[in-house]
Design a protein around this motif. Structure first.
Motif, mmCIF file in Angstrom:
data_model
loop_
_atom_site.group_PDB
_atom_site.id
_atom_site.type_symbol
_atom_site.label_atom_id
_atom_site.label_comp_id
_atom_site.label_asym_id
_atom_site.label_seq_id
_atom_site.Cartn_x
_atom_site.Cartn_y
_atom_site.Cartn_z
ATOM 1 N N UNK A 117 0.797 -1.220 0.000
ATOM 2 C CA UNK A 117 0.000 0.000 0.000
ATOM 3 C C UNK A 117 0.837 1.279 0.000
ATOM 4 N N UNK A 118 2.052 1.170 -0.429
ATOM 5 C CA UNK A 118 2.896 2.360 -0.460
ATOM 6 C C UNK A 118 3.288 2.675 -1.896
ATOM 7 N N UNK A 119 3.391 3.956 -2.162
ATOM 8 C CA UNK A 119 3.627 4.388 -3.521
ATOM 9 C C UNK A 119 4.717 5.446 -3.537
ATOM 10 N N UNK A 120 5.412 5.481 -4.614
ATOM 11 C CA UNK A 120 6.392 6.539 -4.757
ATOM 12 C C UNK A 120 6.535 6.903 -6.224
ATOM 13 N N UNK A 121 7.204 7.983 -6.469
ATOM 14 C CA UNK A 121 7.448 8.420 -7.847
ATOM 15 C C UNK A 121 8.950 8.550 -8.029
ATOM 16 N N UNK A 122 9.464 7.953 -9.068
ATOM 17 C CA UNK A 122 10.893 8.104 -9.347
ATOM 18 C C UNK A 122 11.052 9.288 -10.289
ATOM 19 N N UNK A 123 11.369 10.405 -9.690
ATOM 20 C CA UNK A 123 11.378 11.627 -10.490
ATOM 21 C C UNK A 123 12.461 11.598 -11.559
ATOM 22 N N UNK A 124 13.614 11.072 -11.193
ATOM 23 C CA UNK A 124 14.730 11.093 -12.135
ATOM 24 C C UNK A 124 14.386 10.470 -13.477
ATOM 25 N N UNK A 125 14.032 9.171 -13.477
ATOM 26 C CA UNK A 125 13.718 8.533 -14.756
ATOM 27 C C UNK A 125 12.525 9.166 -15.445
ATOM 28 N N UNK A 126 11.560 9.597 -14.653
ATOM 29 C CA UNK A 126 10.357 10.164 -15.252
ATOM 30 C C UNK A 126 10.678 11.452 -15.995
ATOM 31 N N UNK A 127 11.497 12.270 -15.375
ATOM 32 C CA UNK A 127 11.843 13.536 -16.014
ATOM 33 C C UNK A 127 12.716 13.275 -17.234
ATOM 34 N N UNK A 128 13.593 12.296 -17.086
ATOM 35 C CA UNK A 128 14.434 11.925 -18.215
ATOM 36 C C UNK A 128 13.577 11.571 -19.423
ATOM 37 N N UNK A 129 12.523 10.846 -19.142
ATOM 38 C CA UNK A 129 11.619 10.434 -20.191
ATOM 39 C C UNK A 129 10.898 11.626 -20.786
ATOM 40 N N UNK A 130 10.515 12.528 -19.904
ATOM 41 C CA UNK A 130 9.840 13.744 -20.366
ATOM 42 C C UNK A 130 10.760 14.520 -21.285
ATOM 43 N N UNK A 131 12.037 14.518 -20.920
ATOM 44 C CA UNK A 131 13.022 15.189 -21.762
ATOM 45 C C UNK A 131 13.038 14.584 -23.149
ATOM 46 N N UNK A 132 13.018 13.254 -23.195
ATOM 47 C CA UNK A 132 13.043 12.612 -24.504
ATOM 48 C C UNK A 132 11.796 12.932 -25.293
ATOM 49 N N UNK A 133 10.687 12.986 -24.593
ATOM 50 C CA UNK A 133 9.443 13.299 -25.297
ATOM 51 C C UNK A 133 9.567 14.672 -25.949
ATOM 52 N N UNK A 134 10.060 15.645 -25.177
ATOM 53 C CA UNK A 134 10.181 17.004 -25.706
ATOM 54 C C UNK A 134 11.178 17.049 -26.867
ATOM 55 N N UNK A 135 12.294 16.363 -26.636
ATOM 56 C CA UNK A 135 13.338 16.374 -27.654
ATOM 57 C C UNK A 135 12.835 15.727 -28.937
ATOM 58 N N UNK A 136 12.102 14.624 -28.783
ATOM 59 C CA UNK A 136 11.569 13.942 -29.953
ATOM 60 C C UNK A 136 10.625 14.847 -30.719
ATOM 61 N N UNK A 137 9.780 15.542 -29.971
ATOM 62 C CA UNK A 137 8.850 16.446 -30.649
ATOM 63 C C UNK A 137 9.617 17.475 -31.450
ATOM 64 N N UNK A 138 10.661 17.986 -30.806
ATOM 65 C CA UNK A 138 11.425 19.029 -31.468
ATOM 66 C C UNK A 138 12.090 18.499 -32.734
ATOM 67 N N UNK A 139 12.687 17.320 -32.641
ATOM 68 C CA UNK A 139 13.368 16.759 -33.804
ATOM 69 C C UNK A 139 12.366 16.455 -34.899
ATOM 70 N N UNK A 140 11.211 15.960 -34.498
ATOM 71 C CA UNK A 140 10.221 15.628 -35.510
ATOM 72 C C UNK A 140 9.745 16.882 -36.225
#
Lengths: 703, 293
Positions: free
Chosen positions: A523-546
């Motif tokens: 019943x415990x939850x957490x968020x791994x900010x590091x990988x999540x933000x890294x992924x967000x970075x890729x999403x943004x970068x991909x959009x830009x490259x596209x």
């Protein structure tokens, strides 16, 4: 923050835009406006005067202002009694986020909190008592402020009522319930309170302030904050050096020295956080059932219990406070992540995620740590072990307007592999360089010694799941949140039921490809900010490259990102593209700086046909370049704004008159008013463009 | 070696519109099947459609509104220093006016003499009471309490408004000079052509409150006492009037000193009237009192 020329220009422009010309001139002197302090590094008043061609008096005035707003660091050498100043580019860059911060504070902590933050931005660092006084002066008699006479009266009223309250409050300071009701007034329905003409109660302001300090949005200021982190470390080291008259030599002495320095720095961190901790402790005394009752009534969401906090603050009116941008960044990051989830999963789930982040980030005070960050013990603890929250806590933070039964599909019991669905992942996934897919698919299988463990709390809830009224709701409201009236209609759905449904949302999040949430214990939850933000970075970068290079370009970069360095013979085969197409694309992207090429000659005479070319995607370098471009575009936007102002200067001059300001519509002649509106529209567009670029910068750099 | 050899063979491909073999040195240039079109690019694309930014989301709209509101409020405080003070800032945008380097602009920052004054607007007009006076130095004194411990010592005098223009400011003169001269020094540099009309906008409304809170008797006493002794126990209240006078004097002086400093080699104003300042100073004095409603 890497200070490029564009970044320096941007900082100077921002300071100019908000705080006026003189302080920004201290930032940016020379003909190609490379910022004085930014470009020259640390300098004293004399040097600054020399470089800026201002006279020392003007320089000193400018410096006083920027120190007030914490835009520079300074360091005084006690032997020579000279003070050197050093720009704090990060702080001046934060100015671009002023609007967003105010908005996010408004939504999360209420209008009064927003006004307080606004005042803090206005005043820079300030004593608590003074801040409260200013706040009441500026924000209470809203309607009366136009004309001086009434203002006068109101001030008197405020004064008197202040005294009355003081009497009252000191009379019964110990009743927690009474205070609590005050608190609800102050925050939950703060909109109404400020709209009223009645002046703001001082203790409300104190309570809100206490709450903000406990949350970390506002921090108390100590003198060490004005030294740059490097200076601080150096001076601490110097202090410690006195303890070792024989010098630091040898492994043993070095470790001793290091631990001493560390403990000193930690002491500084503790000193900084004293007030916050005091207030947090006082907040903890509140029995949690009060909070729940409030939630059940639906009066307010996310509560901090700033009960007796106000009186603690009142006892120390000389504490100096300022806005803590680090914490504000955390709030902005939460907002961004919630949007991200909304894009990928759905609205209701996003709200659950927001609740999770809200409860999680009570203990998260900054987004990024580097070696100069001074952490308190508490922070250190959460940094190394990670924060986690239970489902109950999340549920408490969930705003009561959210109907959690929407947005989840129904599946029959046998379709769900409970062992997999409720799998507990104890360890965070590793950030794997530029291997995007790796993070997502393999995940923690590599680490997974704990694979077999799963959360059993899901099982006994299953009974209700099957014979609940779930299917009916899903069919009705798959698309989004239901608010208000709907909610009252299903008052019969019990707390347990809602909790279970909320868990389903969390499981969706945990199961998503992006791994928004990690189910880290029973019943415990957490968020791994590091990988999540890294992924967000890729999403943004991909959009830009596209956007820039089309789908093929995106495909090529993604291949390179996954495979590392690739020979130019294998690349076309892998991308399923014709070789010339690939080469044209690659050359194009290399020129734009998104790809790099490495030559490896096969023999000594380096002929082109005996050389292998390896393409690769260097993430760090690309990010730097993208960031610099973003700064440049922001500079352009602000400069454009300046040109627009110049074009409309006559209109603006009229609109800025004291008798016109605030009631442009009635005072200005029709055509002038229209022109004014045009300008407002243009300004809005430019500023929003700047803030969008800032979104990009935050994702790439600050979150 | 072979790279150079490839140069000769280039002509063969020229006839075809498709392109030619890759130039030497290009990645993959050894592959004969690779054809590269090396015609120069169009200087401009045939038509250029810039992408149109999407409309503002409500979130962005609110954020921008907050930003603008904050900016406007800050610009109304006495700590804000105005932009576009001299024509130079306009000339940077205007292609016709002469351009100056930033350092030249800075050197003239806040300088007020006859050369920088706009003759059409410097005559006091009724509508000036609605226009913010352009501030070149933030008004640090009395606007708010400063937490001096957090400032370096050399700025303390500046915060008190006792900054002499020297390289050390008020840092060393602190405590040595008596009060009158200190204030005199301060006022010397107060370039504030329209007098002390900004009481109502002081950050904390200090001065205003100070007067509002006093009773009728106190006020009378203050007005009586103002002429006699500014440094009595009620001196604080008397300060403001006192300041106004001094500022007016300072105003006159300022033009003298400014001309000494800035108009050294060629003094255009003095060309016809032999540098006689009096009429100008008088005008200004009249304007000053006229502005001080």
């Amino acid at each position: 923050m890497l200070v490029t020329r564009n970044a320096a220009d941007l900082c100077a422009l921002l300071v100019n835009e908000l705080y006026g010309q003189l302080p920004s001139v201290c930032f940016s002197p020379a003909s190609p406006p490379v910022a004085a302090l930014l470009a020259r590094g640390r300098s004293n008043v004399r040097d600054l005067a020399l470089h800026t061609s201002l006279n020392p008096k003007q320089v000193r005035h400018g410096l006083a202002l920027v120190i007030q707003h914490n835009l520079v660091f300074y360091q005084t050498d006690h032997e020579t009694a000279t003070t050197t100043y050093e720009a704090n580019p990060q702080a001046s860059y934060h100015l671009v986020r002023v609007g967003k911060i105010l908005d996010v504070i408004d939504r999360k902590y209420g209008t009064m909190a927003k006004n307080l933050v606004n005042d803090l931005l206005m005043l820079g660092h300030v004593e608590v008592a003074e801040l409260v006084r200013y706040h009441r002066l500026k924000h209470s008699p809203k309607k009366a402020k136009m004309n001086g006479e009434q203002n006068h009266d109101h001030d008197h009223n405020a004064e008197f009522e202040d005294e009355d309250e003081n009497g009252l409050e000191y009379g019964d300071p110990s009743d927690p319930f009474d205070d609590d009701s005050h608190y609800v007034n102050g925050n939950g329905i703060a909109h109404e309170t400020t709209e009223d003409v009645t002046p703001i109660q001082a203790n409300e302001v104190y309570d809100t302030l206490a709450q903000l300090i406990a949350a970390g949005v506002i921090e108390s200021v100590v003198a060490t904050m004005f030294q740059s982190p490097q200076d601080l470390k150096a001076s601490v080291e110097q202090e410690c050096m006195k303890e070792f008259p024989n010098g630091v030599r040898g492994a043993k002495v070095t470790t001793e020295f290091d631990t001493m320095v560390k403990s000193q720095i930690k002491a500084i961190g503790v000193e900084r956080a004293t007030m916050k901790r005091k207030l947090q402790e006082s907040a903890l005394y509140e029995p949690s059932n009060i909070k729940r009752r409030k939630l059940a009534n639906g009066g307010m969401s996310n509560g901090f219990a700033g009960d007796s906090g106000g009186s603690i603050l009142r006892d120390e009116p000389n504490t100096v406070v300022r806005l803590n941008f680090d914490k504000c960044l955390v709030e902005l990051r939460n907002q961004k992540l919630t949007e991200h989830v909304e894009d990928f999963v759905g609205e209701t789930t996003a709200q659950v995620f927001a609740a999770l982040l809200a409860s999680l980030c009570k203990k998260v005070y900054r987004c990024q740590h580097d070696q100069h960050t001074i952490m308190t013990e508490e922070e250190e603890e959460t940094y190394f072990t990670g924060v986690r929250v239970t489902s109950e806590e999340i549920f408490d933070h969930l705003s009561p307007g959210v109907d959690v039964s929407t947005g989840i599909g129904s599946a029959s019991e046998e379709d769900i592999d409970i062992r997999f669905a409720e799998k507990i992942r104890k360890y965070p996934p590793q950030i794997q360089g530029s291997h995007l897919q790796g993070t997502l698919d393999e995940g923690d299988e590599v680490l997974g010694s704990d694979d077999e463990d799963y959360d059993h709390s899901g099982e006994h809830l299953k009974g209700t799941y099957v014979n609940g009224h779930n299917g009916y709701h899903n069919s009705a409201a798959q698309n989004g949140t239901k608010l208000g009236g709907d909610h009252s209609g299903e008052g019969h759905s019990s707390r347990a039921e809602q909790l279970r449904q909320m868990r389903q949302h969390l499981l969706i999040l945990a199961e998503a490809k992006q791994q928004f949430v990690r189910h880290c214990g029973q019943n415990e939850w957490t968020v791994d900010f590091g990988p999540l933000i890294q992924q967000l970075r890729y999403v943004e970068l991909d959009t830009m490259i596209e956007d820039n290079f089309g789908r093929q370009g995106l495909r090529l970069t993604r291949i390179l990102r996954e495979k590392g360095k690739l020979d130019d013979k294998t690349l076309p085969a892998m991308a399923l593209m014709r070789k010339p197409d690939v080469h044209v694309k690659m050359a194009e992207m290399e020129m734009a700086g998104f790809l790099e090429v490495q030559e490896v000659p096969r023999d000594n005479n380096r002929a082109a046909n005996r050389t292998m070319f390896f393409w690769f995607f260097d993430e760090a370098r690309t990010l730097k370049r993208v960031l610099d471009n973003a700064y440049k575009s922001m500079v352009r936007c602000l400069e454009r704004l300046e040109v627009e102002r110049y074009n409309k200067r006559n209109v603006l001059l009229t609109a800025d008159r004291k008798d016109v300001q605030g009631k442009e519509e009635e005072k200005l002649r029709g055509d002038i008013y229209n022109e004014y509106l045009e300008f407002i529209e243009v300004e809005k567009k430019l500023l929003s463009q700047v803030s969008r670029l800032d979104d990009l910068v935050s994702v790439f750099q600050d979150f | 070696m072979s790279g150079r050899g490839g140069r000769g063979g280039r002509g063969g491909g020229r006839g075809g519109s498709r392109g030619k073999p890759a130039p030497p040195g290009m990645p993959g240039g050894d592959d004969p099947s690779l054809i590269v079109n090396d015609q120069p690019q169009e200087t401009y694309p045939k038509f250029y459609k810039p992408p149109v930014a999407p409309h503002l989301t409500p979130l962005e709209e609110r954020a921008v509104a907050c930003f603008v509101k904050f900016r406007r409020t800050y610009h109304n405080t006495p700590l804000y220093t105005h932009r576009h003070i001299n024509g130079e800032f306009l000339s940077a945008k205007d292609p016709v006016l002469p351009r100056h380097g930033q350092s030249q602009i800075n050197a003239r920052y806040g300088v007020k003499n006859r050369a920088t004054i706009d003759p059409f607007l410097s005559v006091p007009m009724y509508s000036h009471r609605f226009v913010d006076e352009t501030r070149t130095l933030p008004k640090l004194r009395n606007t708010r309490p400063w937490v001096k411990d957090l400032f370096p010592e050399e700025l303390w005098a500046t915060l008190d408004g006792r900054d002499t223009s020297g390289p050390k400011g008020g840092f060393q003169t602190k405590g040595s000079a008596n009060r009158g001269t200190k204030r005199r020094l301060y006022d010397d540099d107060e370039d504030d052509p329209y007098g002390d009309g900004d009481d109502d906008e002081e950050i904390f409304g200090r001065s205003q409150r100070r007067r509002e809170n006093e009773t009728e008797e106190e006020r009378k006493a203050r007005i009586d006492g103002a002429g006699k002794d500014a440094d009595n126990e009620d001196g604080d209240a008397g300060d403001l009037d006192d300041e106004d006078d001094e500022e007016m004097e300072a105003e006159d002086d300022e033009y003298d000193s400014a001309e000494d400093d800035d108009g050294g080699d060629y003094n255009a104003e003095a060309y016809f009237d032999n540098g006689d300042d009096d009429d100008f100073g008088d005008d200004d004095g009249v304007g000053e009192s006229a502005m001080d409603f």
